[in-house]
Scaffold this motif. Structure first.
Motif, mmCIF file in Angstrom:
data_model
loop_
_atom_site.group_PDB
_atom_site.id
_atom_site.type_symbol
_atom_site.label_atom_id
_atom_site.label_comp_id
_atom_site.label_asym_id
_atom_site.label_seq_id
_atom_site.Cartn_x
_atom_site.Cartn_y
_atom_site.Cartn_z
ATOM 1 N N ARG A 17 6.658 -0.434 -14.722
ATOM 2 C CA ARG A 17 6.626 -1.224 -16.044
ATOM 3 C C ARG A 17 8.243 -0.654 -16.512
ATOM 4 N NH1 ARG A 17 2.714 1.220 -18.463
ATOM 5 N NH2 ARG A 17 1.054 -0.293 -17.926
ATOM 6 N N ARG A 18 8.541 0.387 -16.353
ATOM 7 C CA ARG A 18 9.891 0.890 -16.579
ATOM 8 C C ARG A 18 10.735 0.377 -15.658
ATOM 9 N NH1 ARG A 18 7.269 6.259 -17.034
ATOM 10 N NH2 ARG A 18 7.993 6.794 -14.695
ATOM 11 N N GLY A 19 10.575 -0.486 -14.630
ATOM 12 C CA GLY A 19 11.621 -1.185 -13.694
ATOM 13 C C GLY A 19 12.162 -0.223 -12.463
ATOM 14 N N GLU A 20 11.627 0.931 -12.422
ATOM 15 C CA GLU A 20 11.933 1.756 -11.535
ATOM 16 C C GLU A 20 11.574 1.340 -10.086
ATOM 17 O OE1 GLU A 20 10.968 5.437 -14.522
ATOM 18 O OE2 GLU A 20 10.551 5.621 -12.745
ATOM 19 N N CYS A 21 10.650 0.612 -9.871
ATOM 20 C CA CYS A 21 10.687 -0.033 -8.686
ATOM 21 C C CYS A 21 10.009 -1.468 -8.916
ATOM 22 C CB CYS A 21 9.578 0.865 -7.690
ATOM 23 S SG CYS A 21 8.056 1.254 -8.653
ATOM 24 N N SER A 22 10.029 -2.320 -7.771
ATOM 25 C CA SER A 22 9.361 -3.637 -7.664
ATOM 26 C C SER A 22 8.023 -3.630 -7.162
ATOM 27 C CB SER A 22 10.436 -4.560 -7.096
ATOM 28 O OG SER A 22 10.484 -4.331 -5.649
ATOM 29 N N ALA A 23 7.381 -4.658 -7.758
ATOM 30 C CA ALA A 23 5.962 -4.657 -7.142
ATOM 31 C C ALA A 23 6.063 -4.968 -5.650
ATOM 32 C CB ALA A 23 5.345 -5.901 -7.910
ATOM 33 N N VAL A 24 7.150 -5.696 -5.155
ATOM 34 C CA VAL A 24 7.277 -5.782 -3.778
ATOM 35 C C VAL A 24 7.756 -4.855 -2.930
ATOM 36 C CG1 VAL A 24 8.889 -7.056 -2.054
ATOM 37 C CG2 VAL A 24 8.050 -8.272 -3.877
ATOM 38 N N GLU A 25 8.431 -3.851 -3.428
ATOM 39 C CA GLU A 25 8.418 -2.455 -2.741
ATOM 40 C C GLU A 25 7.231 -1.889 -2.585
ATOM 41 O OE1 GLU A 25 12.547 -0.182 -4.039
ATOM 42 O OE2 GLU A 25 11.699 -1.501 -5.834
ATOM 43 N N VAL A 26 6.457 -1.682 -3.674
ATOM 44 C CA VAL A 26 5.176 -0.970 -3.839
ATOM 45 C C VAL A 26 4.194 -1.835 -2.682
ATOM 46 C CG1 VAL A 26 3.421 -0.474 -5.010
ATOM 47 C CG2 VAL A 26 5.544 -0.279 -6.025
ATOM 48 N N ALA A 27 4.060 -2.825 -2.698
ATOM 49 C CA ALA A 27 3.152 -3.611 -1.729
ATOM 50 C C ALA A 27 3.780 -3.437 -0.190
ATOM 51 C CB ALA A 27 3.273 -5.025 -2.076
ATOM 52 N N ARG A 28 5.084 -3.334 0.011
ATOM 53 C CA ARG A 28 5.729 -2.953 1.392
ATOM 54 C C ARG A 28 5.101 -1.732 1.751
ATOM 55 N NH1 ARG A 28 8.669 -7.264 3.023
ATOM 56 N NH2 ARG A 28 9.917 -8.036 1.462
ATOM 57 N N ALA A 29 5.482 -0.651 0.908
ATOM 58 C CA ALA A 29 5.032 0.628 1.214
ATOM 59 C C ALA A 29 3.471 0.715 1.445
ATOM 60 C CB ALA A 29 5.449 1.687 0.109
ATOM 61 N N CYS A 30 2.790 -0.080 0.654
ATOM 62 C CA CYS A 30 1.200 0.186 0.528
ATOM 63 C C CYS A 30 0.870 -0.471 1.860
ATOM 64 C CB CYS A 30 0.634 -0.687 -0.396
ATOM 65 S SG CYS A 30 -1.171 -0.777 -0.235
ATOM 66 N N LEU A 31 1.512 -1.578 2.551
ATOM 67 C CA LEU A 31 1.066 -2.135 3.768
ATOM 68 C C LEU A 31 1.466 -1.274 5.098
ATOM 69 C CD1 LEU A 31 2.145 -5.868 2.668
ATOM 70 C CD2 LEU A 31 -0.353 -5.110 3.267
ATOM 71 N N ASP A 32 2.791 -0.696 4.701
ATOM 72 C CA ASP A 32 3.091 0.257 5.860
ATOM 73 C C ASP A 32 2.266 1.394 6.030
ATOM 74 O OD1 ASP A 32 5.227 -1.351 6.298
ATOM 75 O OD2 ASP A 32 6.708 0.135 5.254
ATOM 76 N N ARG A 33 1.693 2.021 4.977
ATOM 77 C CA ARG A 33 0.809 3.147 4.885
ATOM 78 C C ARG A 33 -0.617 2.935 5.478
ATOM 79 N NH1 ARG A 33 0.512 8.628 4.374
ATOM 80 N NH2 ARG A 33 -1.567 9.171 3.712
ATOM 81 N N ILE A 34 -1.331 1.358 5.325
ATOM 82 C CA ILE A 34 -2.423 1.028 6.042
ATOM 83 C C ILE A 34 -2.162 0.832 7.075
ATOM 84 C CG2 ILE A 34 -3.812 -0.927 5.977
ATOM 85 C CD1 ILE A 34 -3.446 -1.326 3.021
#
Lengths: 523, 97
Positions: A17-34
Motif C-alpha cells: 500500500r505504501r508503494g515500497e514494493c510491487s505486487a509483481v515483485e512479491v509474486a515472483r518472490a513467492c513463486l521462487d520460495r515455492i
C-alpha cells in the motif's frame, strides 16, 4: 532487508500500500520460495506462475492508475484443492476428479480475487478432505515442514504446510471435523473454523454438508482476521449462509483479557493426552490467567461420544454427497469396452452353470459402469466412509446409527450451551499428540478417527473454533491451543488468540529451510 | 457389532461400489472395528431428545421466482467422460440380455 517471504500478510499488504514494493515483485518472490521449498514439502498440487504474475500485474496497474484496491491487493494466497477456481483443475486430491475443470468460481475464490489477493496455486489434501494426515491424497504425501518424516496433519495438510514453510502468508482451507485446526496445530500456525454459515460453501466440493465450513490459515491471529474479513458474508447461492453483518475482524483485535472467563474441561486433560501437549496447553492457560483472565472448570459430559457421533454423521452425509460421482456427468469413468466384455463373460459363465438366480441378479451394464467407475476413481478411505455411511443409513440400521447420532449431536450442543452460560471461551488441546510419522496410522482407521476427539465437537455444534501455536515438544514439534466460542463470536476468539500472540512468540518461530534437506534426500 | 462379508457385498451394491474379494474382506474387518466403537453411543440416554441435523437452525428463505441464467449446456457437458453434441452417453439400458 527482510525477504518478502518472512513477512506476514498484514506487513506485506502495508508495504504494498505504501508503494515500497510491487505486487509483481512479491509474486515472483513467492513463486521462487515455492520452487525452493515445495520440492521437499510438496504442499501444492498445482502452482500457477503465469496466472499469479498476470493477477499481480493487474494489481500494480490499478495501483498506478490510482484505482481503489481491495484489502488483500497483491498478497499471495493458496487455495485448498477442493475449492473451485473457474477453468482450472479442482481435483480434491482424487483420481475421480484428476482432470475436472471447474465451470465456475467458488464464492470464496470470487471474494479473494475481488479483494485483490493473488492466487498462486492449489494445495494438497486428504482425498475429498477425508482424513487427518493428507496421506489419503491420491497424488502425493505432504511433509510437515518441522520434520519431513512426519505428517502435516489434515485434511488441509497442504494448506497448513505451505504457510508453515513460509511459501505463502495466507491459505484457505475447509474444516469438517478439524481439517483446518488440526493441521494448523501440527504445523505451528494459526487456523480458524468459523461458525457454520459464516462463510459461503458455494463452490466447495461437498463432503458433509451440515459440518463443512471454509476458513483461514495464516501465521497469526491477526492475519486470520484479515483473511476471514474477506471470506465471510452472506451468499444467496448457499442456502445455509447466514445473512448477518460481518464485523471488521482485523480492527477488533485489541481488547483486554482482564475478566475474560476461560473454560477448561477436565476430561481434555486425562487419558490419551500426550504429557508435553498437556503441559504446553496448561502453560498457555497460566499466561491467560496472568493477563487477568479467570479460569473456570466446565463440564462436557457428552464430549466422549463426539467421535462416535461424528463418524456416523459425516460418512452418512458423505455417502449421499458422493453419489454424484457416477462416471457419467464428470470425473473418472472406467473403460467401457473392458467392463462390457467382463460383464458378458460373467453372464456366459452363469448361463453355462445354469445358475438362474445369480443371472437374474447380475448388475445391468449401467449399474456396473457406476460401480466400476467409482471403484477405480475413489481411494480406500473414501470407499470406507461411503460404505460406513451407506450402512448407517440403510433400512434396519437408520434408527440405531444415524438417528441415534443426531440425538447425541443435540446433547453435545446442549453441553456447549450450558458451558457458554458460565464462560466466554473454552480452551484446551487441539490434538492428543504432536504430528505422528508418515505411515504410522494408515493401517488403523479407528486410531486415525480417534485423533479428532477434541475438534469434532465444534463442527457438530456449528461453533467457531481456532488453533494457535502454544509451544513445542522436546523433539521440536509444534503444539496447538484450541479455543472455542459461541456461535458468531469470532471476534472473541480472535481477540483471545491475538492477546496470547502479543505475549508469546510461538507463532513467530519457523522451521528451517528445506533446500538443504532436499539435496540430502537426493544424496 | 460385527459386519459380515455378505453384508459388505450388499452395502457395496447400495453404495454402487465394486469391491474385490480382498477389499471386501478388509472392509468387513475394518468396519466391524469401527462399528464396535460406535456401540459407545448405546450407553447414552437419548429418551425424548430431538435429533439435531443442522447445528445452526436456519429458517427457510424464499426468493423471487425469476428466471436467471444457469450453467449453459456446453459448460455442463465439458467435463463429461463420454458425450455427444448435446447429451451424456451411457451404455445401452434397454434390450440387455
Amino acid at each position: 532487508m527482510e525477504s518478502f517471504w518472512e513477512l506476514t500478510a498484514r506487513e506485506l499488504s502495508d508495504k504494498l500500500r505504501r508503494g515500497e514494493c510491487s505486487a509483481v515483485e512479491v509474486a515472483r518472490a513467492c513463486l521462487d520460495r515455492i520452487a525452493a521449498e515445495d520440492a521437499t514439502v510438496r504442499a501444492f498440487l498445482s502452482v500457477e506462475p503465469d496466472w499469479a504474475l498476470s493477477q499481480a500485474e493487474e494489481v500494480d496497474r490499478r495501483r498506478r492508475a490510482g484505482e481503489s484496491l481491495g484489502p488483500l491487493a497483491g498478497v499471495p494466497v493458496a487455495v485448498k484443492d477442493n475449492l473451485c477456481v473457474q477453468g482450472r483443475v479442482t481435483s480434491c486430491a482424487s483420481r475421480m476428479l484428476a482432470h475436472f475443470r471447474s465451470p465456475y468460481d467458488a464464492t470464496v475464490v470470487d471474494r479473494l480475487l475481488k479483494a485483490g489477493a493473488i492466487i498462486v496455486g492449489k494445495t494438497n489434501l486428504d482425498e475429498f478432505a477425508m482424513g487427518g494426515s493428507t496421506e489419503t491424497s491420491a497424488f502425493q504425501f505432504t511433509r510437515n515442514p518441522w520434520d519431513v518424516e512426519r505428517i502435516p496433519g489434515g485434511s488441509s495438510g497442504g494448506a497448513a504446510a505451505c504457510v508453515a514453510a513460509r511459501m505463502v502468508p495466507l491459505s484457505v482451507g475447509s474444516d469438517t471435523g478439524g481439517s483446518i485446526r488440526q493441521p494448523a496445530a501440527l504445523c505451528g500456525i494459526s487456523g480458524l473454523k468459523p461458525t457454520y454459515g459464516r462463510v459461503s460453501r458455494f463452490g466447495l466440493v461437498a463432503f458433509a454438508s451440515s459440518l463443512d465450513q471454509i476458513g483461514p490459515l495464516a501465521q497469526s491471529a491477526e492475519d486470520c482476521a484479515l483473511l476471514l474479513e474477506v471470506l465471510a458474508g452472506h451468499d444467496p447461492r448457499d442456502a445455509t449462509s447466514l445473512d448477518r453483518p460481518v464485523p471488521r475482524y482485523a480492527s477488533e483485535l485489541e481488547g483486554a483479557i482482564k475478566g475474560l472467563r476461560i473454560g477448561w474441561v477436565p476430561e481434555h486433560f486425562t487419558e490419551g493426552l500426550d504429557g508435553e501437549v498437556g503441559e504446553a496447553v496448561r502453560e498457555a492457560l497460566r499466561i491467560y490467567e496472568d493477563l487477568g483472565a479467570e479460569l473456570v472448570e466446565v463440564a462436557s459430559p457428552h464430549a466422549r461420544y463426539a467421535v462416535a457421533a461424528y463418524y456416523i454423521i459425516a460418512p452418512s452425509e458423505a455417502s449421499s454427497n458422493l453419489a454424484r460421482y457416477d462416471g457419467v456427468h464428470y470425473g473418472y469413468r472406467t473403460d467401457e469396452k473392458a467392463m462390457l466384455a467382463d460383464l458378458e463373460e460373467e453372464r456366459r459363465l452363469l448361463r453355462e452353470s445354469g445358475d438362474e438366480a445369480a443371472l437374474e441378479e447380475i448388475d445391468s451394464a449401467l449399474v456396473r459402469l457406476y460401480r466400476r467407475s467409482r471403484a477405480g476413481g475413489f481411494g480406500a478411505e473414501v470407499k470406507r466412509r461411503i460404505m460406513l455411511g451407506t450402512y448407517a443409513l440403510s433400512a434396519g440400521y437408520y434408527d440405531a446409527y444415524y438417528l441415534k447420532a443426531l440425538k447425541v449431536r443435540r446433547l453435545i450442543r446442549q453441553d456447549y450451551d450450558r458451558a457458554f452460560s458460565q464462560v466466554d471461551v473454552i480452551a484446551g488441546p487441539v490434538t492428543p499428540s504432536p504430528a505422528f510419522r508418515l505411515g504410522e496410522k494408515t493401517s488403523d482407521p479407528l486410531a486415525m478417527y480417534l485423533f479428532d476427539l477434541y475438534t469434532v465437537g465444534a463442527n457438530l455444534a456449528g461453533l467457531p473454533a481456532m488453533a494457535i501455536p502454544c509451544g513445542f515438544s522436546r523433539e521440536g514439534l509444534p503444539i496447538g491451543l484450541h479455543l472455542q466460542a459461541p456461535a458468531l463470536e469470532e471476534v472473541r476468539l480472535l481477540r483471545a488468540a491475538h492477546a496470547l500472540q502479543r505475549n508469546t512468540d510461538w507463532h513467530r518461530r519457523r522451521p528451517g529451510s528445506h533446500i538443504a534437506a532436499r539435496s540430502e534426500l537426493r544424496g | 457389532m460385527a459386519i459380515s462379508e455378505q453384508e459388505i457385498r450388499k452395502v457395496a451394491l447400495l453404495a454402487r461400489l465394486e469391491l474385490t474379494p480382498e477389499e471386501a474382506r478388509l472392509m468387513a474387518t475394518q468396519l466391524s472395528r469401527v462399528l464396535e466403537y460406535m456401540e459407545l453411543l448405546n450407553s447414552v440416554d437419548t429418551q425424548g431428545v430431538e435429533p439435531l441435523a443442522l447445528a445452526v437452525e436456519v429458517t427457510n428463505v424464499l426468493r423471487e421466482d425469476r428466471v436467471t441464467p444457469g450453467l449453459d449446456r456446453e459448460s455442463a457437458l465439458a467435463n463429461a467422460p463420454h458425450r455427444d453434441d448435446e447429451c451424456y452417453r451411457v451404455p445401452a439400458v434397454l434390450g440387455e440380455t
